[in-house]
Design an enzyme around this catalytic site. Structure first.
Site, PDB file in Angstrom:
ATOM      1  N   LYS A 126      18.134  53.487  65.128  1.00  0.00           N
ATOM      2  CA  LYS A 126      18.333  54.515  66.125  1.00  0.00           C
ATOM      3  C   LYS A 126      19.745  54.982  65.973  1.00  0.00           C
ATOM      4  O   LYS A 126      20.171  55.492  64.953  1.00  0.00           O
ATOM      5  CB  LYS A 126      18.274  53.558  67.454  1.00  0.00           C
ATOM      6  CG  LYS A 126      17.014  52.863  67.399  1.00  0.00           C
ATOM      7  CD  LYS A 126      16.740  51.970  68.624  1.00  0.00           C
ATOM      8  CE  LYS A 126      15.190  51.297  68.698  1.00  0.00           C
ATOM      9  NZ  LYS A 126      14.988  50.540  69.729  1.00  0.00           N
ATOM     10  N   GLY A 161      14.132  46.097  72.824  1.00  0.00           N
ATOM     11  CA  GLY A 161      15.575  45.804  73.216  1.00  0.00           C
ATOM     12  C   GLY A 161      15.892  44.814  74.265  1.00  0.00           C
ATOM     13  O   GLY A 161      16.801  44.523  74.882  1.00  0.00           O
ATOM     14  N   GLU A 183       4.632  49.554  69.562  1.00  0.00           N
ATOM     15  CA  GLU A 183       5.742  49.139  70.269  1.00  0.00           C
ATOM     16  C   GLU A 183       5.430  48.932  71.564  1.00  0.00           C
ATOM     17  O   GLU A 183       5.708  49.949  72.557  1.00  0.00           O
ATOM     18  CB  GLU A 183       6.953  49.994  69.808  1.00  0.00           C
ATOM     19  CG  GLU A 183       7.340  49.879  68.428  1.00  0.00           C
ATOM     20  CD  GLU A 183       8.752  50.228  68.081  1.00  0.00           C
ATOM     21  OE1 GLU A 183       9.367  49.459  67.466  1.00  0.00           O
ATOM     22  OE2 GLU A 183       9.073  51.333  68.552  1.00  0.00           O
ATOM     23  N   GLU A 190      11.376  56.066  72.907  1.00  0.00           N
ATOM     24  CA  GLU A 190      12.611  56.637  73.344  1.00  0.00           C
ATOM     25  C   GLU A 190      12.624  58.168  73.368  1.00  0.00           C
ATOM     26  O   GLU A 190      13.324  58.959  73.874  1.00  0.00           O
ATOM     27  CB  GLU A 190      13.965  56.161  72.453  1.00  0.00           C
ATOM     28  CG  GLU A 190      14.171  54.636  72.876  1.00  0.00           C
ATOM     29  CD  GLU A 190      14.638  53.829  71.850  1.00  0.00           C
ATOM     30  OE1 GLU A 190      15.072  54.197  70.776  1.00  0.00           O
ATOM     31  OE2 GLU A 190      14.557  52.373  72.072  1.00  0.00           O
ATOM     32  N   HIS A 196       8.385  57.704  68.679  1.00  0.00           N
ATOM     33  CA  HIS A 196       8.914  56.460  69.371  1.00  0.00           C
ATOM     34  C   HIS A 196       9.128  56.801  70.965  1.00  0.00           C
ATOM     35  O   HIS A 196       9.345  57.689  71.271  1.00  0.00           O
ATOM     36  CB  HIS A 196      10.448  56.239  68.792  1.00  0.00           C
ATOM     37  CG  HIS A 196      11.229  55.028  68.993  1.00  0.00           C
ATOM     38  ND1 HIS A 196      11.557  54.543  70.142  1.00  0.00           N
ATOM     39  CD2 HIS A 196      11.156  53.886  68.379  1.00  0.00           C
ATOM     40  CE1 HIS A 196      11.893  53.370  70.173  1.00  0.00           C
ATOM     41  NE2 HIS A 196      11.734  52.975  68.945  1.00  0.00           N
ATOM     42  N   SER A 256      11.335  43.667  69.817  1.00  0.00           N
ATOM     43  CA  SER A 256      12.504  42.155  69.893  1.00  0.00           C
ATOM     44  C   SER A 256      11.782  41.392  68.639  1.00  0.00           C
ATOM     45  O   SER A 256      11.732  40.299  69.006  1.00  0.00           O
ATOM     46  CB  SER A 256      12.362  41.583  71.274  1.00  0.00           C
ATOM     47  OG  SER A 256      12.929  42.475  72.124  1.00  0.00           O
ATOM     48  N   ASN A 310      14.722  50.487  62.203  1.00  0.00           N
ATOM     49  CA  ASN A 310      15.198  51.691  63.119  1.00  0.00           C
ATOM     50  C   ASN A 310      16.414  51.472  63.674  1.00  0.00           C
ATOM     51  O   ASN A 310      16.518  50.532  64.471  1.00  0.00           O
ATOM     52  CB  ASN A 310      14.083  51.821  63.912  1.00  0.00           C
ATOM     53  CG  ASN A 310      14.466  52.991  64.931  1.00  0.00           C
ATOM     54  OD1 ASN A 310      15.426  53.818  64.534  1.00  0.00           O
ATOM     55  ND2 ASN A 310      13.713  53.222  66.100  1.00  0.00           N
TER      56      ASN A 310
END
Ligand code: 13P
Length: 248
Positions: free
Chosen positions: A10, A170, A164, A96, A94, A209, A8
């Site tokens: 992003k 991240g 996730e 985000e 996701h 990660s 991904n």
């Protein structure tokens, strides 16, 4: 079912150097044929070019889609548009999107249905926050996200679940392998509850990660059917390191 390692990107990737990564990945995969399926989800602006260039070698997907096929939704992209551009998958829900765009389980479920309508495989994302993990509610949060985000009609062929943990995205932090194994076993039960027999077969990806040095330990766990990779998918050598760690 073969495992899936998905990148991904992003909101990263625009220029020649980023386009060149598709060629580099294509070459690397030809030299070292993977034992898993490989997917890259670049920004929407790169999908058509990427899909044309990588056809037959690895798959290209979108990072989000609108629930409607078309209409007055400025700035949005429909699942049908992703399909027409050459995508085979789309990520929905996701964290985000949930965090910065206020998407709820029902929105995610509507997007997954849109993906199927267009003939795309939906990668449906769930995961708990650090607060929820520390408060002991990770299992119940993920259970309710599975029940709320996966529509009726989900099968192992049209859907993939991606776990996730938000606090691992991240940050360079991951749950222990025991915690990942325990959560994936829990999610397998949730999927069976939600989707019956198909839930027993559906791939469950781990994301957060994942790097070349932890990929083998994570990917070899029972009920881990692959990885959803952010930062490390932006570097072809790192992404290949993760792909190569997928068990045969
Ligand atoms: P990182 O691999 O950068 O932690 O991102 C994970 C992710 O959000 C993939 O969707």
């Amino acid at each position: 079912m073969r495992s899936l390692v998905a990148g991904n990107w992003k909101m990263n990737g625009a220029g020649e150097a980023d386009l060149a990564k598709f060629g580099a990945l294509k070459t690397a995969l030809a030299e070292t044929p993977p034992s898993c399926d490989v997917l890259v989800c670049p920004p929407a602006t790169m999908i058509a070019q990427a899909a044309w260039f990588t056809k037959g070698v690895f798959a290209i997907g979108g990072q989000d889609c609108h629930a409607q096929p078309s209409g007055a939704f400025t700035g949005d992209i429909s699942a049908e548009m992703l399909k027409a551009a050459g995508a085979s998958h789309v990520i929905v829900g996701h964290s985000e999107r949930r965090q910065y765009h206020g998407e709820k389980d029902a929105d995610v479920a509507a997007k997954a249905q849109a993906a199927w309508r267009a003939g795309l495989i939906a990668i449906i994302c769930i995961g708990e926050t650090l607060e929820e993990r520390e408060g002991g509610s990770a299992n119940s949060i993920c259970h309710s996200q599975v029940l709320g985000s996966i529509p009726d009609g989900a099968t192992a062929a049209n859907s993939v679940l991606a776990y996730e943990p938000v606090w691992a995205i991240g940050t360079g932090k991951t749950p222990s392998v025991d915690d990942i194994a325990a959560m994936h076993a829990h999610l397998r039960g949730c999927l069976k509850e939600r989707c019956g027999e198909e839930g027993g077969k559906m791939l469950i990806l781990y994301g957060g990660s994942v790097k070349p040095d932890n990929a083998a330990a994570i990917l070899s766990l029972p009920d881990v059917g692959g990885a959803l990779v952010g930062g490390a998918s932006l570097k072809v050598a790192d992404f290949m390191g993760i792909i190569s760690a997928a068990p045969a």
